[in-house]
Design an enzyme around this catalytic site. Sequence first.
Site, PDB file in Angstrom:
ATOM      1  N   ASP A   1     -92.429   3.799   1.816  1.00 21.52           N
ATOM      2  CA  ASP A   1     -91.498   3.535   0.711  1.00 21.52           C
ATOM      3  C   ASP A   1     -91.614   2.119   0.161  1.00 21.52           C
ATOM      4  O   ASP A   1     -90.595   1.459  -0.061  1.00 21.52           O
ATOM      5  CB  ASP A   1     -90.042   3.756   1.170  1.00 21.52           C
ATOM      6  CG  ASP A   1     -89.779   5.149   1.675  1.00 21.52           C
ATOM      7  OD1 ASP A   1     -90.736   5.880   1.945  1.00 21.52           O
ATOM      8  OD2 ASP A   1     -88.599   5.508   1.794  1.00 21.52           O
TER       9      ASP A   1
ATOM     10  N   ASP B   1     -94.706   7.375  -0.546  1.00 21.09           N
ATOM     11  CA  ASP B   1     -93.823   6.749  -1.529  1.00 21.09           C
ATOM     12  C   ASP B   1     -94.302   5.339  -1.856  1.00 21.09           C
ATOM     13  O   ASP B   1     -93.762   4.349  -1.359  1.00 21.09           O
ATOM     14  CB  ASP B   1     -92.361   6.744  -1.061  1.00 21.09           C
ATOM     15  CG  ASP B   1     -91.765   8.140  -1.064  1.00 21.09           C
ATOM     16  OD1 ASP B   1     -92.484   9.092  -1.400  1.00 21.09           O
ATOM     17  OD2 ASP B   1     -90.577   8.274  -0.738  1.00 21.09           O
TER      18      ASP B   1
ATOM     19  N   ASN C   1     -92.899  12.247  -0.963  1.00 16.39           N
ATOM     20  CA  ASN C   1     -92.359  13.085  -2.042  1.00 16.39           C
ATOM     21  C   ASN C   1     -92.503  12.445  -3.423  1.00 16.39           C
ATOM     22  O   ASN C   1     -92.613  13.142  -4.423  1.00 16.39           O
ATOM     23  CB  ASN C   1     -90.898  13.443  -1.764  1.00 16.39           C
ATOM     24  CG  ASN C   1     -90.052  12.232  -1.453  1.00 16.39           C
ATOM     25  OD1 ASN C   1     -90.426  11.413  -0.613  1.00 16.39           O
ATOM     26  ND2 ASN C   1     -88.933  12.067  -2.121  1.00 16.39           N
TER      27      ASN C   1
ATOM     28  N   HIS D   1     -94.788  11.469   6.255  1.00 13.91           N
ATOM     29  CA  HIS D   1     -93.717  10.802   5.512  1.00 13.91           C
ATOM     30  C   HIS D   1     -92.300  11.225   5.905  1.00 13.91           C
ATOM     31  O   HIS D   1     -91.488  10.385   6.238  1.00 13.91           O
ATOM     32  CB  HIS D   1     -93.938  10.984   4.005  1.00 13.91           C
ATOM     33  CG  HIS D   1     -92.878  10.333   3.190  1.00 13.91           C
ATOM     34  ND1 HIS D   1     -92.793   8.963   3.047  1.00 13.91           N
ATOM     35  CD2 HIS D   1     -91.822  10.838   2.502  1.00 13.91           C
ATOM     36  CE1 HIS D   1     -91.744   8.664   2.286  1.00 13.91           C
ATOM     37  NE2 HIS D   1     -91.143   9.780   1.956  1.00 13.91           N
TER      38      HIS D   1
ATOM     39  N   HIS E   1     -81.073  12.101   4.185  1.00 13.20           N
ATOM     40  CA  HIS E   1     -82.286  12.901   4.406  1.00 13.20           C
ATOM     41  C   HIS E   1     -82.191  13.708   5.693  1.00 13.20           C
ATOM     42  O   HIS E   1     -83.204  14.096   6.268  1.00 13.20           O
ATOM     43  CB  HIS E   1     -83.522  11.996   4.452  1.00 13.20           C
ATOM     44  CG  HIS E   1     -83.775  11.319   3.155  1.00 13.20           C
ATOM     45  ND1 HIS E   1     -84.401  11.937   2.105  1.00 13.20           N
ATOM     46  CD2 HIS E   1     -83.442  10.088   2.717  1.00 13.20           C
ATOM     47  CE1 HIS E   1     -84.461  11.102   1.074  1.00 13.20           C
ATOM     48  NE2 HIS E   1     -83.880   9.988   1.424  1.00 13.20           N
TER      49      HIS E   1
END
Length: 397
Positions: free
Chosen positions: A199, A226, A283, A365, A375
């Site tokens: 991320d 990400d 994602n 991930h 999440h």
Amino acid sequence: MAAVSLHVTMLLLWLGALAGSAMEGLSIPSTSDGPFLPRTVLFDPTLQPGSDDLPHSDPRLVKRVPLIYPEQIALALSTPDAMWVSWITGDAQIGEQVIPLDPTSVSSEVHYGTESGNLTFISTGTAEVYNQIYPYEGLLNYTSGIIHHVRIQGLAENTTYYCRCGDSARFAMSDEHTFRTLPYPGPDNYPSRIAIVGDLGLTYNSSSTLDLIASNGPSLLLMLGDFSYANQYTTAGTKGASCYSCEFPNSPTRESYQPHWDAWGRFMEPLVSTIPMIVIEGNHEIEPQADNVTFAAYKARFAVPHEESGSNSQLFYSFDADGIHFIMLGGYVDYNRTGEQFFWLKSDLEKVNREVTPWLVAAWHPPWYNSYRSHYQEAECMRLEMEDLLYEHGSCI
Ligand SMILES: *[C@@H]1O[C@H](CO)[C@@H](O)[C@H](O)[C@H]1NC(C)=O
Ligand SMILES: *[C@@H]1O[C@H](CO)[C@@H](O)[C@H](O)[C@H]1NC(C)=O
Ligand SMILES: *[C@@H]1O[C@H](CO)[C@@H](O)[C@H](O)[C@H]1NC(C)=O
Ligand SMILES: *[C@@H]1O[C@H](CO)[C@@H](O)[C@H](O)[C@H]1NC(C)=O
Ligand SMILES: *[C@@H]1O[C@H](CO)[C@@H](O)[C@H](O)[C@H]1NC(C)=O
Ligand SMILES: *[C@@H]1O[C@H](CO)[C@@H](O)[C@H](O)[C@H]1NC(C)=O
């Protein structure tokens, strides 16, 4: 899940148990020696949950070379004696009636050697462009610059190399870059430092993270999904909704602003043109577009060693780094027991030789074990499909 915005680093590692008696006198506990009391650190509420994006006018994000000169140069691991070198030439376009560049118009060469200024070896590779197409009123289309990937082979271990990439016939070569190869796989070889990030984004905080990584001199950077968060922008370049599906429940697809990827490639270049970066999708890389095409930017921009590891998808693969066998799994592609990824994983695990690579690290991930409320249990189906298989092959959690 593509619509969920992630701000918190999410990554998961499996550390394989050490093989047999390889480490006499030194015992690293595995989860089978547990249970242990969890060691937790309370979340510091003064930490900001997010940070502002760097503006595209930031000098780190602006294109710094003339038209066909290489930019966004990045290295990636291949087999132990090979390295991928990737870069982009030409200008991307976004707008109406964009015309894709001809990828054969600029050649893909890497000149390299072990002495600065004496780059006697030359390898050539392939080039491609990708498009991000939105046939919807008010949305813009994108076509990339020419993305080059060259695999240089026959590299010695633990050796410093110098290289330049580009098109020598057109005198459009990059400056000289230097990198060091890893020691070949072996039970006593370990990279001194591996940086692992998820991320990352392209914010002021991302730049502190990157500076911190660079100052620690890792020999490898693992990026667990990400990357640029291009899909948090509209195709017009304005900040999109952070929860797109909440605000636009009937929209056919979420927009994604591809120039953000180019900015990210420039932002990463100072680090990843000198140490290899290994990526696996998150994602935010799905980026659905026309004709159900997904992962277009991820697949075109990054070289990954999937063919080298017998995988027919860039979305899951494996590689060795010193005494570690890394398995990179896809959380957004079929992970079912009946699917291709599962079959590939099974055969890859069967091939691992723990005498050569005592450590087995699998990464992906979406976390399987996670108490983060937004999440929670998102990857539970993947865990149920694959967890046993990883256990059977002597990984510990
Ligand atoms: C993260 O960014 C915010 C502003 O966007 C700043 O206040 C904060 O100090 C940054 N944190 C780090 C660790 O750089
Ligand atoms: C984007 O490309 C699609 C498919 O070619 C086309 O239908 C659409 O009109 C294009 N959009 C723009 C803004 O040019
Ligand atoms: C350049 O490198 C080649 C091969 O690595 C070597 O044979 C040659 O002597 C070197 N040339 C100079 C001028 O150092
Ligand atoms: C790699 O090279 C460094 C510096 O020459 C040396 O200290 C180290 O022992 C070497 N590592 C291996 C595994 O060969
Ligand atoms: C896209 O996917 C949807 C849902 O899976 C399907 O109904 C549709 O036919 C697909 N379209 C194309 C062009 O493949
Ligand atoms: C796994 O299989 C189930 C049942 O066939 C299906 O609904 C699901 O979409 C599959 N998961 C993935 C990631 O393909």
